[in-house]
Design a protein around this motif. Structure first.
Motif, short mmCIF file in Angstrom:
data_model
loop_
_atom_site.label_atom_id
_atom_site.label_comp_id
_atom_site.label_asym_id
_atom_site.label_seq_id
_atom_site.Cartn_x
_atom_site.Cartn_y
_atom_site.Cartn_z
N GLN A 118 38.50 29.71 -62.71
CA GLN A 118 38.88 30.79 -61.81
C GLN A 118 40.20 31.43 -62.22
O GLN A 118 40.39 32.63 -62.10
CB GLN A 118 38.97 30.24 -60.38
CG GLN A 118 37.63 29.91 -59.74
CD GLN A 118 36.77 31.14 -59.54
OE1 GLN A 118 37.27 32.25 -59.36
NE2 GLN A 118 35.46 30.96 -59.60
N ALA A 119 41.13 30.60 -62.73
CA ALA A 119 42.41 31.14 -63.17
C ALA A 119 42.22 32.05 -64.38
O ALA A 119 42.87 33.09 -64.50
CB ALA A 119 43.37 30.00 -63.50
N THR A 120 41.33 31.65 -65.28
CA THR A 120 41.03 32.51 -66.43
C THR A 120 40.49 33.85 -65.96
O THR A 120 40.88 34.92 -66.45
CB THR A 120 40.01 31.82 -67.35
OG1 THR A 120 40.56 30.60 -67.83
CG2 THR A 120 39.65 32.71 -68.54
N HIS A 121 39.59 33.79 -64.98
CA HIS A 121 39.02 35.03 -64.44
C HIS A 121 40.10 35.86 -63.76
O HIS A 121 40.18 37.08 -63.96
CB HIS A 121 37.92 34.66 -63.44
CG HIS A 121 37.25 35.85 -62.81
ND1 HIS A 121 36.36 36.65 -63.48
CD2 HIS A 121 37.37 36.38 -61.56
CE1 HIS A 121 35.95 37.62 -62.68
NE2 HIS A 121 36.55 37.49 -61.51
N ALA A 157 43.47 29.63 -56.66
CA ALA A 157 43.37 28.50 -55.74
C ALA A 157 42.54 28.85 -54.53
O ALA A 157 41.85 28.01 -53.97
CB ALA A 157 44.76 28.04 -55.32
N GLY A 158 42.60 30.08 -54.10
CA GLY A 158 41.81 30.48 -52.95
C GLY A 158 40.35 30.72 -53.25
O GLY A 158 39.54 30.79 -52.33
N GLU A 159 40.02 30.85 -54.54
CA GLU A 159 38.65 31.14 -54.93
C GLU A 159 37.90 29.93 -55.47
O GLU A 159 36.67 29.87 -55.41
CB GLU A 159 38.63 32.24 -56.00
CG GLU A 159 39.26 33.56 -55.57
CD GLU A 159 38.45 34.23 -54.47
OE1 GLU A 159 37.22 33.98 -54.41
OE2 GLU A 159 39.03 34.97 -53.66
N ALA A 160 38.65 28.96 -56.01
CA ALA A 160 38.00 27.82 -56.68
C ALA A 160 37.25 26.95 -55.69
O ALA A 160 37.71 26.69 -54.57
CB ALA A 160 39.04 26.99 -57.41
N ALA A 161 36.08 26.48 -56.11
CA ALA A 161 35.29 25.60 -55.26
C ALA A 161 35.82 24.18 -55.27
O ALA A 161 35.71 23.46 -54.29
CB ALA A 161 33.82 25.62 -55.72
N GLN A 207 48.44 27.88 -51.55
CA GLN A 207 47.63 26.87 -50.86
C GLN A 207 46.16 27.10 -51.19
O GLN A 207 45.66 28.22 -51.11
CB GLN A 207 47.85 26.95 -49.34
CG GLN A 207 49.30 26.76 -48.94
CD GLN A 207 49.88 25.48 -49.50
OE1 GLN A 207 49.30 24.41 -49.35
NE2 GLN A 207 51.03 25.57 -50.15
N GLY A 208 45.47 26.05 -51.54
CA GLY A 208 44.07 26.16 -51.93
C GLY A 208 43.15 26.00 -50.75
O GLY A 208 43.52 26.22 -49.61
N ASN A 209 41.92 25.59 -51.03
CA ASN A 209 40.96 25.41 -49.94
C ASN A 209 40.48 23.97 -49.86
O ASN A 209 39.40 23.69 -49.38
CB ASN A 209 39.75 26.35 -50.13
CG ASN A 209 39.07 26.12 -51.46
OD1 ASN A 209 39.42 25.20 -52.21
ND2 ASN A 209 38.08 26.94 -51.76
N GLY A 210 41.28 23.06 -50.33
CA GLY A 210 40.91 21.65 -50.25
C GLY A 210 42.05 20.80 -50.77
O GLY A 210 42.94 21.28 -51.48
N GLN A 211 42.02 19.52 -50.39
CA GLN A 211 43.12 18.63 -50.76
C GLN A 211 43.27 18.52 -52.27
O GLN A 211 44.38 18.57 -52.80
CB GLN A 211 42.88 17.25 -50.16
CG GLN A 211 44.00 16.25 -50.47
CD GLN A 211 43.75 14.90 -49.83
OE1 GLN A 211 42.75 14.71 -49.17
NE2 GLN A 211 44.67 13.98 -50.05
N ASP A 212 42.14 18.39 -52.99
CA ASP A 212 42.23 18.25 -54.44
C ASP A 212 42.86 19.47 -55.09
O ASP A 212 43.70 19.35 -55.99
CB ASP A 212 40.83 18.01 -55.04
CG ASP A 212 40.36 16.59 -54.82
OD1 ASP A 212 41.16 15.77 -54.34
OD2 ASP A 212 39.19 16.31 -55.11
N ASP A 222 42.59 13.20 -63.98
CA ASP A 222 41.94 12.33 -62.99
C ASP A 222 41.39 13.12 -61.81
O ASP A 222 40.39 12.72 -61.19
CB ASP A 222 42.93 11.28 -62.49
CG ASP A 222 43.29 10.25 -63.54
OD1 ASP A 222 42.54 10.16 -64.54
OD2 ASP A 222 44.31 9.56 -63.39
N LEU A 223 42.03 14.25 -61.51
CA LEU A 223 41.57 15.08 -60.39
C LEU A 223 40.45 16.03 -60.81
O LEU A 223 39.91 16.75 -59.96
CB LEU A 223 42.75 15.89 -59.84
CG LEU A 223 43.80 15.09 -59.06
CD1 LEU A 223 45.02 15.95 -58.78
CD2 LEU A 223 43.21 14.55 -57.76
N GLY A 224 40.12 16.05 -62.10
CA GLY A 224 39.02 16.89 -62.57
C GLY A 224 39.42 18.24 -63.09
O GLY A 224 38.57 19.09 -63.36
#
Length: 805
Positions: free
Chosen positions: A58-61, A46-50, A89-94, A240-242
């Motif tokens: 990113q989770a696979t990695h 979550a901290g790495e995903a764009a 916690q990620g780096n964006g709302q999505d 829906d969120l991609g």
């Protein structure tokens, strides 16, 4: 003592249900012991995903590397994933939303596993009940044994006699009495409980345990279905969120069990009078996730595959389609809305194409026997259509109903955006042609859209389309048939003759497409009666405008090759196929070709004659394309000769050669005297000549590429008109329409657009908008421009006269 124990397997066999097995399998599916580590992986990701779409990757990695968060730290005192734990916690709302859904899905899975575990192995669960039933069986046997001992003790003392009669012993227990015959010697008789009683007792308590198993199995079903329903809802939200449902280490969305559940839910919904679109979307989300795992954008036709189906994804697809029979697939296709949202249908169609594409990790149907692996519902329409479906034999009373079903399946496949694999695409096309032949021979008022739609689907695979068109038998069959709607045939021809974007004419990959174009353009005139067919009035309607358009567009795309002088038709390939720099045509109007062809004068003329005798819209589009090609070819030639060195003569000879072929075809068609033709003026085309270059070229000079059927320059072709009222006008327009006048005008406008020899400031007036301009004015203005490229004008005239002379 007899053995009264019965195992869980024996109970399951007796019950016809498998609650113990289902509990084990469900735990294996959920893998609750891995959930904490999975949560930790997503915490790192979550901290790495764009963005949400990148999270699964990113989770696979992240799952490859050890260390980072301690999975146990993300588990609370109740064994749940702590959604508020550090690192989630990620780096964006999505991303935060996606992680939130994933955590809820993990916790729901853990809860479901605990519930099912409790039903079987928990306190008061099924396993505990089984042991109680075993104990009850033992207790019942012991009760009988005690009753026997009591009865024996109560017997009177034996008389002293050498011959005593055998005395049966009555033993009673719980209101039931058994009469036992003694064994042993007459002097010392022995009474035993019969073995059949032990079997009876065991069977009774086994049956009771089986009843419990049936009840528990139903409770497991309820618990698991509630979990799967909730998981599907989470999946829809995540989609829906991609988020890629098939990506990453959290794979609960695409298990075989979820495939079974989703497929059955789709089948149940299709059984309703008005299936709910939201339900269809929800339970096709797994299919969409799998497609997203293979393509960056599976909804975009022609997208490049980025990955392959993994074994779990392929198993999901197989299991999903095993739940849908032919009727249900047809029912889904019947929901296609030409103007609405067909997302659920598209997902199902794309999944079919993925499953049958060996190139993408699907079933390898290059091995014939592997076609048996294709689920029955799909195979009935593509491979088993002759066997008990109602289409065959001819005269079958079920024909109309069967054709409706086939049309609906075709409608389903037509929504696909993922190209079918090579073999499946060819099988679709051959089935389409075979069924069209059958339905044409028994037309009963029901149009066959099945064949049209299958050809359209096959055309998504351009390489397979080219291979089909290079197959003499298939090509002959395709061009020989009458089509109620020829758009599918047209799609296949365009796909198989158009070199894909990113492939240059100098590449080996271009060969199949160029060769297919050669075969289509040489063979179509040999099938002229069929290609131009309008059907049989009152019996079999036909619309071949799309087919004619596709052939015309192919001709325009390869007009460079058609315009070459040649005594014989032929396909050309390099003499040294191992030389990557070998070419069959070098600098043909500024282009190099590794593979090319030429048509003899007679074959070229036959092609043009056929195209100008086609449907008015198709013949006009072809002539618009010819005008576009002439203009672009002239413009490109002028821009390649900025120093007025007169080294581009072959281009103008080719333009004149095509102009002469058009005039011959116009004269041929006019002599036919079709009364449906309408008078049309060349003035419009002359007035609009230059539009292609003017609209497409900025800044000048530049080389312009041409794509057929994209310009619509207006009327060019002088249709015959039997109305004598326009005879005088026809005569006035002859000088504009016939000869090389139109071509001269087009070339003059191209010279102005290219600013050849300083012509950029010259203007040709528009007779379509200026009533004061007549043909004399036009001739004079064009002649003035021609005088500035006089040598090329001679080449233009030479090519024209060579053809019409």
């Amino acid at each position: 003592m007899p053995d009264f124990n019965f195992t869980p397997d024996e109970v399951e066999e007796k019950a016809g249900r498998k609650p113990w097995t289902r509990q084990r399998e469900f735990t294996e599916e959920i893998k609750p012991e891995d959930m904490a580590e999975t949560a930790a992986v997503y915490a790192r990701a979550a901290g790495e995903a764009a963005d949400a779409g990148d999270l699964a990757a990113q989770a696979t990695h992240a799952s490859i590397y050890a260390g980072g968060l301690d999975g146990d730290s993300l588990v609370d005192g109740e064994g749940r994933i702590d959604a508020t734990a550090r690192g989630l916690q990620g780096n964006g709302q999505d991303i935060d939303q996606v992680v939130g859904y994933l955590v809820r899905a993990m916790n729901r899975a853990i809860e479901a596993d605990e519930e099912v575990f409790g039903l079987v192995l928990g306190d008061g669960g099924l396993e505990e009940g089984r042991t109680r039933h075993v104990s009850a069986a033992i207790s019942e046997w012991n009760g009988w044994q005690g009753a026997l001992e009591t009865a024996v003790a109560a017997m009177p003392a034996p008389q002293l006699s050498l011959t005593r009669p055998v005395v049966p012993l009555d033993v009673s227990y719980r209101g039931r009495t058994l009469s036992l015959q003694p064994g042993g010697s007459m002097a010392q008789p022995v009474y035993r409980l019969p073995g059949t009683l032990a079997d009876e007792i065991r069977e009774k308590h086994l049956a009771a345990a089986a009843e419990d198993a049936v009840t528990t199995d139903g409770e497991i079903t309820d618990a698991v279905e509630a979990y799967r329903t909730r998981l599907a809802e989470f999946g829809q939200e995540l989609g829906d969120l991609g988020y890629d449902l098939s990506g990453g280490p959290f794979d609960l969305f695409t298990t075989e069990e979820m495939a079974t559940f989703a497929g059955r839910r789709i089948a149940e919904e299709l059984a309703k009078d008005n299936p709910d679109p939201d339900v269809l979307l929800r339970y096709t989300e797994g299919l969409n996730g799998i497609a997203l795992g293979v393509f960056a954008d599976p909804d975009k036709p022609g997208g490049e595959a980025l990955s392959f189906l993994n074994p779990q994804e392929r198993a999901y697809l197989l299991e999903f389609y095993e739940q849908l029979d032919a009727d249900q697939l047809a029912a889904l296709g019947a929901l296609r809305d030409p103007d609405g949202d067909n997302t659920a249908l598209r997902r199902v169609a794309n999944g079919i194409n993925l499953l049958t594409a060996a190139e993408l990790g699907g079933i390898d149907i290059t091995i014939p026997e592997n076609k048996e692996l294709i689920p029955d519902g799909i195979r009935e329409f593509v491979y088993d259509y002759r066997e008990g479906t109602g289409l065959y034999p001819i005269g079958n009373s079920e024909y109309r109903q069967a054709l409706d079903r086939f049309n609906d399946f075709g409608a389903l496949l037509s929504t696909a955006t993922v190209a079918p694999g090579d073999v499946f695409a060819e099988d679709l096309a051959r089935t389409a042609v075979d069924v069209q032949f059958r339905t044409y021979n028994e037309y009963l008022g029901t149009d066959n859209t099945f064949s049209r739609d299958l050809l359209h689907t096959a055309s998504l695979n351009t390489g397979a389309s080219a291979d089909l068109l290079n197959d003499d038998t298939f090509r002959d069959n395709l061009l020989s048939l009458h089509w109620e709607d020829s758009s599918g045939a047209g799609d296949l021809i365009r796909a198989g003759t158009t070199i894909p974007n990113g492939v240059d004419h100098t590449n080996d990959e271009a060969r199949a497409y160029v060769q297919a174009a050669y075969h289509v353009l040489t063979d179509a005139p040999a099938h002229q009666d069929a290609v131009l067919a309008g059907g049989v009035p009152g019996y079999f309607p036909a619309d071949h405008s799309a087919l004619q358009n596709a052939i015309g567009d192919t001709a325009v795309q390869y007009m460079d090759m058609l315009s070459k002088p040649s005594r014989e038709s032929g396909f050309d390939e390099p003499s040294d196929p191992n030389d990557p720099n070998a070419r069959t045509d070098r600098d043909l109007y500024g282009n190099d070709y590794r593979y090319s062809f030429q048509l003899s004068r007679d074959d070229r003329q036959g092609l043009f004659d056929m195209l100008l005798r086609g449907e008015r819209s198709a013949s006009q589009d072809f002539l618009d394309g010819v005008t576009s090609w002439q203009e672009v070819t002239a413009y490109n030639a002028f821009t390649r000769d900025p120093e007025v060195q007169h080294d581009q003569g072959s281009a103008f000879e080719g333009i004149g050669r095509i102009a002469g072929t058009v005039e011959n075809a116009q004269n041929s068609v006019a002599s036919v005297g079709n009364e449906n033709r309408q008078q049309a003026s060349a003035v419009t085309a002359i007035g609009q000549a230059g539009a292609v270059v003017r609209d497409l070229v900025a800044p000048l000079p530049a080389k312009v590429a041409i794509r057929a059927g994209a310009y619509g320059l207006g009327e060019m072709y002088r249709y015959s008109q039997p109305d004598p009222a326009v005879a005088a006008e026809n005569a006035r327009l002859d000088s504009l329409q016939y000869g090389d006048w139109v071509s001269e005008t087009v070339v003059a406008r191209a010279a102005i657009a290219a600013d050849y020899n300083g012509l950029g400031g010259t203007e040709l007036r528009d007779p379509g908008t200026d009533p004061d301009v007549d043909e004399s004015d036009l001739h004079r203005e064009v002649a003035d421009v021609s005088g500035r490229y006089d040598w090329y004008a001679d080449q233009l005239d030479q090519g024209y006269k060579e053809t019409v002379g």
